[in-house]
Design a protein around this motif. Structure first.
Motif, short mmCIF file in Angstrom:
data_model
loop_
_atom_site.label_atom_id
_atom_site.label_comp_id
_atom_site.label_asym_id
_atom_site.label_seq_id
_atom_site.Cartn_x
_atom_site.Cartn_y
_atom_site.Cartn_z
N THR A 156 33.36 58.11 25.99
CA THR A 156 34.24 58.98 26.78
C THR A 156 35.63 59.05 26.17
OG1 THR A 156 34.89 59.56 29.03
CG2 THR A 156 35.10 57.23 28.43
N PHE A 157 36.39 60.06 26.61
CA PHE A 157 37.77 60.31 26.15
C PHE A 157 37.83 60.55 24.65
CE2 PHE A 157 39.15 56.90 29.51
CZ PHE A 157 38.91 57.79 30.53
N ILE A 158 36.87 61.26 24.09
CA ILE A 158 36.83 61.38 22.62
C ILE A 158 37.61 62.63 22.17
CG2 ILE A 158 35.35 61.50 20.58
CD1 ILE A 158 35.33 58.81 22.35
N SER A 159 38.65 62.38 21.37
CA SER A 159 39.49 63.46 20.85
C SER A 159 38.71 64.30 19.84
CB SER A 159 40.73 62.88 20.17
OG SER A 159 41.44 62.08 21.08
N ASN A 160 39.02 65.58 19.78
CA ASN A 160 38.26 66.55 18.97
C ASN A 160 36.80 66.61 19.45
OD1 ASN A 160 40.52 67.16 17.45
ND2 ASN A 160 39.92 65.96 15.67
N GLY A 161 36.59 66.17 20.70
CA GLY A 161 35.23 66.02 21.22
C GLY A 161 34.46 67.32 21.32
N ILE A 162 35.15 68.44 21.52
CA ILE A 162 34.46 69.73 21.62
C ILE A 162 34.39 70.41 20.24
CG2 ILE A 162 34.54 72.05 22.67
CD1 ILE A 162 33.91 69.85 24.73
N ASN A 163 35.50 70.41 19.53
CA ASN A 163 35.53 71.07 18.21
C ASN A 163 34.84 70.25 17.13
OD1 ASN A 163 36.89 73.46 18.76
ND2 ASN A 163 38.93 72.58 18.45
N GLY A 164 34.68 68.95 17.37
CA GLY A 164 34.20 68.06 16.31
C GLY A 164 32.80 68.40 15.83
N GLY A 165 32.62 68.33 14.51
CA GLY A 165 31.30 68.57 13.90
C GLY A 165 30.66 67.28 13.43
N ALA A 166 31.43 66.20 13.35
CA ALA A 166 30.87 64.89 12.97
C ALA A 166 31.74 63.79 13.57
CB ALA A 166 30.83 64.74 11.45
N PHE A 167 31.06 62.74 14.05
CA PHE A 167 31.76 61.65 14.73
C PHE A 167 31.34 60.30 14.15
CE2 PHE A 167 31.57 65.15 17.68
CZ PHE A 167 32.85 65.18 18.22
N VAL A 168 32.34 59.44 13.96
CA VAL A 168 32.03 58.04 13.64
C VAL A 168 31.83 57.36 14.99
CG1 VAL A 168 32.96 55.88 12.73
CG2 VAL A 168 33.36 58.04 11.50
N VAL A 169 30.63 56.81 15.19
CA VAL A 169 30.29 56.24 16.51
C VAL A 169 30.04 54.73 16.35
CG1 VAL A 169 28.64 56.33 18.43
CG2 VAL A 169 29.21 58.43 17.18
N ALA A 170 30.71 53.96 17.22
CA ALA A 170 30.51 52.50 17.21
C ALA A 170 29.39 52.16 18.19
CB ALA A 170 31.80 51.80 17.62
N ALA A 171 28.43 51.35 17.74
CA ALA A 171 27.32 50.95 18.62
C ALA A 171 26.91 49.52 18.30
CB ALA A 171 26.13 51.89 18.43
N ARG A 172 26.40 48.87 19.34
CA ARG A 172 26.00 47.47 19.18
C ARG A 172 24.71 47.40 18.35
NH1 ARG A 172 27.78 43.43 20.82
NH2 ARG A 172 29.27 44.49 22.17
N THR A 173 24.71 46.53 17.35
CA THR A 173 23.50 46.37 16.52
C THR A 173 22.93 44.96 16.65
OG1 THR A 173 25.00 45.90 14.68
CG2 THR A 173 24.05 48.11 14.77
N VAL A 174 23.76 44.00 17.09
CA VAL A 174 23.26 42.62 17.31
C VAL A 174 23.50 42.31 18.79
CG1 VAL A 174 23.34 40.24 16.48
CG2 VAL A 174 24.22 42.09 15.02
N PRO A 175 22.40 42.30 19.59
CA PRO A 175 22.55 42.24 21.05
C PRO A 175 23.38 41.07 21.56
CG PRO A 175 20.26 42.62 20.44
CD PRO A 175 21.01 42.37 19.16
N ASP A 176 23.21 39.88 21.01
CA ASP A 176 23.87 38.72 21.61
C ASP A 176 25.17 38.32 20.91
OD1 ASP A 176 22.48 38.22 19.41
OD2 ASP A 176 21.35 36.47 20.15
N LYS A 177 25.69 39.20 20.05
CA LYS A 177 26.91 38.86 19.32
C LYS A 177 27.99 39.88 19.66
CE LYS A 177 27.86 38.14 14.56
NZ LYS A 177 27.33 38.44 13.27
N PRO A 178 29.07 39.47 20.35
CA PRO A 178 30.07 40.45 20.80
C PRO A 178 30.61 41.34 19.67
CG PRO A 178 30.60 38.27 21.65
CD PRO A 178 29.43 38.10 20.74
N HIS A 179 30.73 40.76 18.46
CA HIS A 179 31.27 41.55 17.36
C HIS A 179 30.18 42.17 16.49
CE1 HIS A 179 35.44 39.39 17.57
NE2 HIS A 179 35.17 40.12 18.62
N GLY A 180 28.92 42.09 16.95
CA GLY A 180 27.80 42.66 16.18
C GLY A 180 27.67 44.16 16.41
N ILE A 181 28.56 44.90 15.75
CA ILE A 181 28.68 46.34 15.98
C ILE A 181 28.50 47.08 14.65
CG2 ILE A 181 30.48 48.09 16.43
CD1 ILE A 181 31.45 46.27 18.70
N GLY A 182 27.88 48.27 14.70
CA GLY A 182 27.77 49.10 13.50
C GLY A 182 28.48 50.42 13.69
N LEU A 183 28.77 51.09 12.59
CA LEU A 183 29.42 52.41 12.64
C LEU A 183 28.48 53.45 12.05
CD1 LEU A 183 33.02 51.45 11.39
CD2 LEU A 183 32.21 51.67 13.75
#
Ligand SMILES: Cc1cc2nc3c(=O)[nH]c(=O)nc-3n(C[C@H](O)[C@H](O)[C@H](O)COP(=O)(O)OP(=O)(O)OC[C@H]3O[C@@H](n4cnc5c(N)ncnc54)[C@H](O)[C@@H]3O)c2cc1C
Length: 388
Positions: A156-183
């Protein structure tokens, strides 16, 4: 105040950017504000002018300019002669740099030329309905599927959210590790990717801000940025520049308000004299001038450090904290000095006031900046309270 960080080449560049903003952006701002979004064609025009992703190598169509002062000039002129909500730097630097530093060769070859031309507008999606400041709390998930990844969740609250054609999205890749995130780079048209409406906001009316939804979006390996388990560290690496960009924007915005107000107080009369003649007005202007000059010197120094690769996260946090707080103070003073006119939409200062309010919230709130700075001087809450 004379600024010592620019040379003749920068000043020539500034003249050309100013002319561009005056002819292509300024006349459209009112329309963009009414429609709640800028025309994407403006990015194409900025691309034709060579203002997008200037850092990118010539083989992609860029100019290979690593000197951040050129981006600083684009930011300053965009705000002075256009609008703070026209987010060229979010596209070019905040997001574009992730592609440049971490993107696969195939992704860069395919996407960068379109980012440089303005055909594809970029955004970055970290924040979720339940996780903003606390990035480690995000719930969007990416799971491996052969060489690909399947991404699900919402942002939510994503800038250029309507005009944007590509987004770098952060998502969890390691379930039990708070910093286990991928882009991951999600592109318009991918199956399972959709967006919500353009969110209505208090300010930044030329900027489109939206929710994004991902339902098992298949992400090919070439759209993974860097190490898919080290996204948190990739984000931390880029956040110093994000804070510097915010600080540059905020002081440029405050400077513009100061100048608008100077014109107004010299013209407007009360009790038979210009408003400028009252001691309160002169003292307020003198205080603001002093604060702005001191802060500008510090930010310019941060820019030079950044050019040398030596801007630390905590120094960038100091710049962002002070610039956003001063911007708010300056806007409030400037509205006050405009009197009732300052509250009227036809005066630019009225919406600069509401546009400025978000600066203390996004790109890391003032409170988070203070946490970072406190930690850097040895005042880490976790260490101070350990074992109590
Ligand atoms: C116009 C706009 C554009 C945006 N664009 C983007 C974008 O492009 N991409 C993106 O990912 N996000 C974007 N954001 C989201 C923005 O970065 C977040 O709103 C911001 O990080 C704050 O998170 P939050 O809203 O969840 O507030 P919360 O984290 O819920 O914070 C609420 C309050 O609690 C305080 N607080 C939180 N943690 C602490 C703490 N540890 N100590 C002390 N105080 C604390 C905060 O400072 C704040 O005052 C945008 C937001 C806005 C309004």
């Amino acid at each position: 105040m004379q600024r010592l960080i620019f040379d003749e080449e920068h000043e020539m560049f500034r003249d050309s950017v100013r002319r561009f903003m005056q002819s292509e952006v300024e006349p459209n701002v009112e329309k963009w504000r009414e429609q709640g979004i800028c025309d994407p064609a403006a990015f194409i025009k900025a691309g034709e002018q060579g203002l997008l992703c200037m850092w990118a190598a010539e083989k992609y169509g860029g100019s290979g300019i690593e000197d951040f002062r050129f981006e600083q000039i684009v930011i300053e002129e965009t705000i002075r002669h256009g609008d703070i909500g026209f987010f060229l730097s979010l596209h070019s630097r905040l997001v574009g740099r992730y592609l440049g530093h971490l993107g696969s060769a195939a992704l860069k070859e395919r996407l960068l030329p379109k980012c440089i031309s303005g055909e594809t507008i970029l955004g970055i999606a970290m924040t979720e309905p339940n996780a903003g400041s606390d990035l480690a709390g995000i719930r969007s998930r990416a799971v491996r599927d052969g060489d690909d990844w399947l991404l699900s969740g919402s942002k939510t609250f994503i800038s250029n959210g309507i005009n944007g054609g590509a987004f770098v999205v952060a998502a969890r890749t390691v379930p039990d590790k708070p910093h286990g995130i991928g882009l991951f780079v999600v592109e318009a048209g991918m199956d399972g990717f959709s967006r919500g409406r353009n969110l209505k906001k208090m300010g930044l009316k030329t900027q489109d801000t939206a929710e994004l939804f991902f339902e098992n979006v298949r992400i090919p390996a070439e759209n993974v940025l860097g190490d898919p388990e080290k996204g948190f560290y990739h984000l931390m690496f880029h956040l110093a520049e994000e804070r510097l960009i915010s600080a540059v924007q905020e002081i440029a915005h405050a400077e513009t308000a100061f100048d608008l107000t100077m014109d107004y107080i010299l013209e407007r009369k009360a009790f038979g004299r210009p408003i400028a003649a009252f001691q309160n007005t002169r003292f307020k202007m003198a205080e603001m001038r002093t604060e702005l000059d001191i802060l500008q010197t510090f930010i310019d120094q941060c820019v030079l450090l950044h050019n040398q690769g030596e801007l630390s996260a905590d120094l960038a946090a100091e710049a962002k904290l002070h610039a956003s707080e001063l911007e708010s103070t300056v806007m409030d003073n400037c509205v006050q000095l405009h009197g009732g006119s300052g509250y009227m939409s036809e005066y630019r200062i009225s919406h600069m006031f509401t546009d400025a309010r978000v600066s203390r919230i996004y790109a890391g709130s003032s409170e988070i900046m203070k946490e970072i700075i406190a930690r850097s001087i040895g005042l880490d809450e976790r260490k101070l309270t350990r074992g109590r």
